[in-house]
Enzyme design. Structure first.
Site, mmCIF file in Angstrom:
data_model
loop_
_atom_site.group_PDB
_atom_site.id
_atom_site.type_symbol
_atom_site.label_atom_id
_atom_site.label_comp_id
_atom_site.label_asym_id
_atom_site.label_seq_id
_atom_site.Cartn_x
_atom_site.Cartn_y
_atom_site.Cartn_z
ATOM 1 N N ARG A 78 -9.887 1.087 8.772
ATOM 2 C CA ARG A 78 -9.571 -0.321 8.964
ATOM 3 C C ARG A 78 -10.613 -1.185 9.670
ATOM 4 O O ARG A 78 -10.171 -2.494 10.135
ATOM 5 C CB ARG A 78 -8.150 -0.399 10.059
ATOM 6 N N ARG B 147 11.261 -1.949 11.088
ATOM 7 C CA ARG B 147 10.240 -1.510 12.321
ATOM 8 C C ARG B 147 10.064 -2.506 13.314
ATOM 9 O O ARG B 147 9.956 -3.902 13.072
ATOM 10 C CB ARG B 147 8.976 -1.374 11.459
ATOM 11 N N LYS C 291 0.992 -1.030 -0.057
ATOM 12 C CA LYS C 291 0.074 -0.020 0.029
ATOM 13 C C LYS C 291 0.998 1.189 -0.136
ATOM 14 O O LYS C 291 0.683 2.072 -0.900
ATOM 15 C CB LYS C 291 -0.920 -0.115 1.171
ATOM 16 N N ARG D 191 -0.739 -9.010 13.331
ATOM 17 C CA ARG D 191 -1.221 -7.984 12.400
ATOM 18 C C ARG D 191 -2.164 -8.736 11.331
ATOM 19 O O ARG D 191 -3.079 -8.182 10.948
ATOM 20 C CB ARG D 191 0.037 -7.419 12.019
ATOM 21 N N ARG E 85 11.538 -5.878 4.885
ATOM 22 C CA ARG E 85 11.490 -4.417 4.777
ATOM 23 C C ARG E 85 12.688 -3.740 5.598
ATOM 24 O O ARG E 85 12.769 -4.210 6.994
ATOM 25 C CB ARG E 85 10.023 -4.010 5.229
HETATM 26 P P1 AP5 Z 1 4.619 -1.733 1.740
HETATM 27 O O1 AP5 Z 1 4.379 -0.769 0.749
HETATM 28 O O2 AP5 Z 1 5.569 -1.092 2.975
HETATM 29 O O3 AP5 Z 1 3.625 -2.430 2.405
HETATM 30 P P2 AP5 Z 1 2.291 -1.700 3.055
HETATM 31 O O4 AP5 Z 1 1.049 -2.574 2.535
HETATM 32 O O5 AP5 Z 1 2.416 -0.403 3.185
HETATM 33 O O6 AP5 Z 1 2.679 -2.379 4.730
HETATM 34 P P3 AP5 Z 1 2.615 -1.933 6.164
HETATM 35 O O7 AP5 Z 1 3.219 -2.928 6.798
HETATM 36 O O8 AP5 Z 1 2.962 -0.401 6.176
HETATM 37 O O9 AP5 Z 1 1.054 -1.846 6.306
HETATM 38 P P4 AP5 Z 1 0.254 -1.995 7.624
HETATM 39 O O10 AP5 Z 1 -1.026 -1.695 7.036
HETATM 40 O O11 AP5 Z 1 0.750 -3.114 8.428
HETATM 41 O O12 AP5 Z 1 1.185 -0.733 8.519
HETATM 42 P P5 AP5 Z 1 0.498 0.546 8.909
HETATM 43 O O13 AP5 Z 1 1.861 1.462 8.799
HETATM 44 O O14 AP5 Z 1 -0.710 1.254 8.203
HETATM 45 O O15 AP5 Z 1 5.747 -2.874 1.271
HETATM 46 C C1 AP5 Z 1 6.190 -3.730 2.430
HETATM 47 C C2 AP5 Z 1 7.619 -4.388 1.815
HETATM 48 O O16 AP5 Z 1 7.486 -5.006 0.644
HETATM 49 C C3 AP5 Z 1 8.639 -3.123 1.351
HETATM 50 O O17 AP5 Z 1 9.934 -3.979 1.958
HETATM 51 C C4 AP5 Z 1 8.609 -2.945 -0.026
HETATM 52 O O18 AP5 Z 1 9.600 -2.702 -0.543
HETATM 53 C C5 AP5 Z 1 8.295 -4.612 -0.477
HETATM 54 N N1 AP5 Z 1 7.091 -4.586 -1.737
HETATM 55 C C6 AP5 Z 1 6.319 -3.701 -2.074
HETATM 56 N N2 AP5 Z 1 5.757 -4.012 -3.243
HETATM 57 C C7 AP5 Z 1 6.407 -5.208 -3.629
HETATM 58 C C8 AP5 Z 1 6.316 -5.890 -4.531
HETATM 59 N N3 AP5 Z 1 5.501 -5.760 -5.731
HETATM 60 N N4 AP5 Z 1 7.088 -7.103 -4.864
HETATM 61 C C9 AP5 Z 1 8.344 -7.111 -3.887
HETATM 62 N N5 AP5 Z 1 8.418 -6.651 -2.783
HETATM 63 C C10 AP5 Z 1 7.383 -5.274 -2.537
HETATM 64 O O19 AP5 Z 1 0.171 0.694 10.405
HETATM 65 C C11 AP5 Z 1 1.046 0.095 11.365
HETATM 66 C C12 AP5 Z 1 0.331 0.001 12.668
HETATM 67 O O20 AP5 Z 1 -0.373 1.345 12.887
HETATM 68 C C13 AP5 Z 1 -1.095 -1.076 12.840
HETATM 69 O O21 AP5 Z 1 -0.357 -2.348 13.090
HETATM 70 C C14 AP5 Z 1 -1.824 -0.190 13.797
HETATM 71 O O22 AP5 Z 1 -1.423 -0.483 15.057
HETATM 72 C C15 AP5 Z 1 -1.507 1.159 13.637
HETATM 73 N N6 AP5 Z 1 -2.618 1.729 12.764
HETATM 74 C C16 AP5 Z 1 -2.407 2.435 11.510
HETATM 75 N N7 AP5 Z 1 -3.609 2.693 10.991
HETATM 76 C C17 AP5 Z 1 -4.497 2.378 11.822
HETATM 77 C C18 AP5 Z 1 -5.993 2.550 11.613
HETATM 78 N N8 AP5 Z 1 -6.493 3.024 10.738
HETATM 79 N N9 AP5 Z 1 -6.569 2.067 12.917
HETATM 80 C C19 AP5 Z 1 -6.073 1.476 14.051
HETATM 81 N N10 AP5 Z 1 -4.762 1.308 14.059
HETATM 82 C C20 AP5 Z 1 -4.069 1.733 12.843
#
Ligand code: AP5
Length: 215
Positions: free
Chosen positions: A88, A160, A13, A171, A127
């Site tokens: 979410r 992270r 994402k 997660r 990552r």
């Molecule tokens: P990346 O693009 O970073 O993936 P992502 O989907 O953004 O993953 P996140 O882990 O950031 O999502 P998340 O939803 O768990 O975390 P968030 O920060 O929102 O790609 C991942 C890796 O793969 C990278 O190394 C990239 O290089 C590689 N990659 C990408 N595309 C690729 C491809 N095509 N092929 C190969 N490799 C590839 O949330 C974190 C925490 O915050 C949550 O757990 C929660 O505690 C809190 N939080 C955030 N938002 C909320 C909410 N709305 N409500 C409640 N709690 C929340």
């Protein structure tokens, strides 16, 4: 254009959001990034959020709803935005609908990136993030030129806290239980674009753009 990026942790994402920002010139709004900055700066919000994030649980709905409410009022969001990591839960999605109704707006498309759990574990455990500019890498799929060092600013890369294997498992369970139902929620509104999240980052990006421009 107002977009939501939906998909399990590690689906790509954040990666795709940054590419869409460049192409469509609309801001990325990542609740994860906002929360991580608050944790780093040890603000009241950060101190509360940290315990949830470190165990892979969701931060309480009202906290993230308030973050989005404020962010949507800020300059730059008038012509659209990309929501990355929000909503979410169904409660967050309902709150978003109400916020947008107040300004007579609505979400145009929900991009649902589909990747199996085996793949996302590989992506998350590999990552790495730059401590200086925040740029993301992957040790195998998108490595920096010099191991452990950011190509752009030369600062060191870190993992992270929630990208450790035991937290990832939680997660993914939380995603299945609380976030995956949103695919049906938005499907019922007829605005979901399903994208296969396997392939190169550019291939996936092109697929998203084609789907958005088809209508
Ligand atoms: P990346 O693009 O970073 O993936 P992502 O989907 O953004 O993953 P996140 O882990 O950031 O999502 P998340 O939803 O768990 O975390 P968030 O920060 O929102 O790609 C991942 C890796 O793969 C990278 O190394 C990239 O290089 C590689 N990659 C990408 N595309 C690729 C491809 N095509 N092929 C190969 N490799 C590839 O949330 C974190 C925490 O915050 C949550 O757990 C929660 O505690 C809190 N939080 C955030 N938002 C909320 C909410 N709305 N409500 C409640 N709690 C929340």
């Amino acid at each position: 254009m107002r977009l939501i990026l939906l998909g399990p942790p590690g689906a790509g994402k954040g990666t795709q959001a940054k590419m869409l920002v460049e192409k469509y010139n609309i801001p990325q709004i990542s609740t994860g990034d906002v929360l991580r900055i608050a944790v780093r700066e040890k603000t009241v919000l950060g101190i509360e959020a940290k315990s949830y994030m470190n165990r892979g649980a969701l931060v309480p709905d009202q906290i993230v709803i308030d973050i989005i409410k404020e962010r949507l009022k800020s300059p730059g969001c008038e012509n659209g935005f990309i929501l990355d990591g929000f909503p979410r839960t169904v409660a967050q999605a309902d709150a978003l609908t109400r916020m947008l109704e107040m300004i007579k707006a609505s979400i145009d498309y929900v991009i649902s990136i589909e990747v199996d759990f085996h793949e996302v574990v590989k992506r998350l455990t590999g990552r790495r993030i730059c401590r200086g500019c925040g740029k993301g890498y992957h040790i195998n799929f998108d490595p920096p030129k010099q191991e452990g060092i950011c190509n752009d600013c030369g600062k060191d890369l870190f993992q992270r806290d929630d990208d450790k294997e035991e937290t990832i498992k939680n997660r993914l369970e939380v995603y299945k239980r609380q976030t995956e139902p949103l695919i049906k929620y938005y499907n019922d509104k007829g605005i979901v674009k399903k994208i296969k999240g396997l392939g190169s980052m550019e291939e996936i990006f092109n697929d998203i753009c084609q789907q958005l421009e088809r209508d």
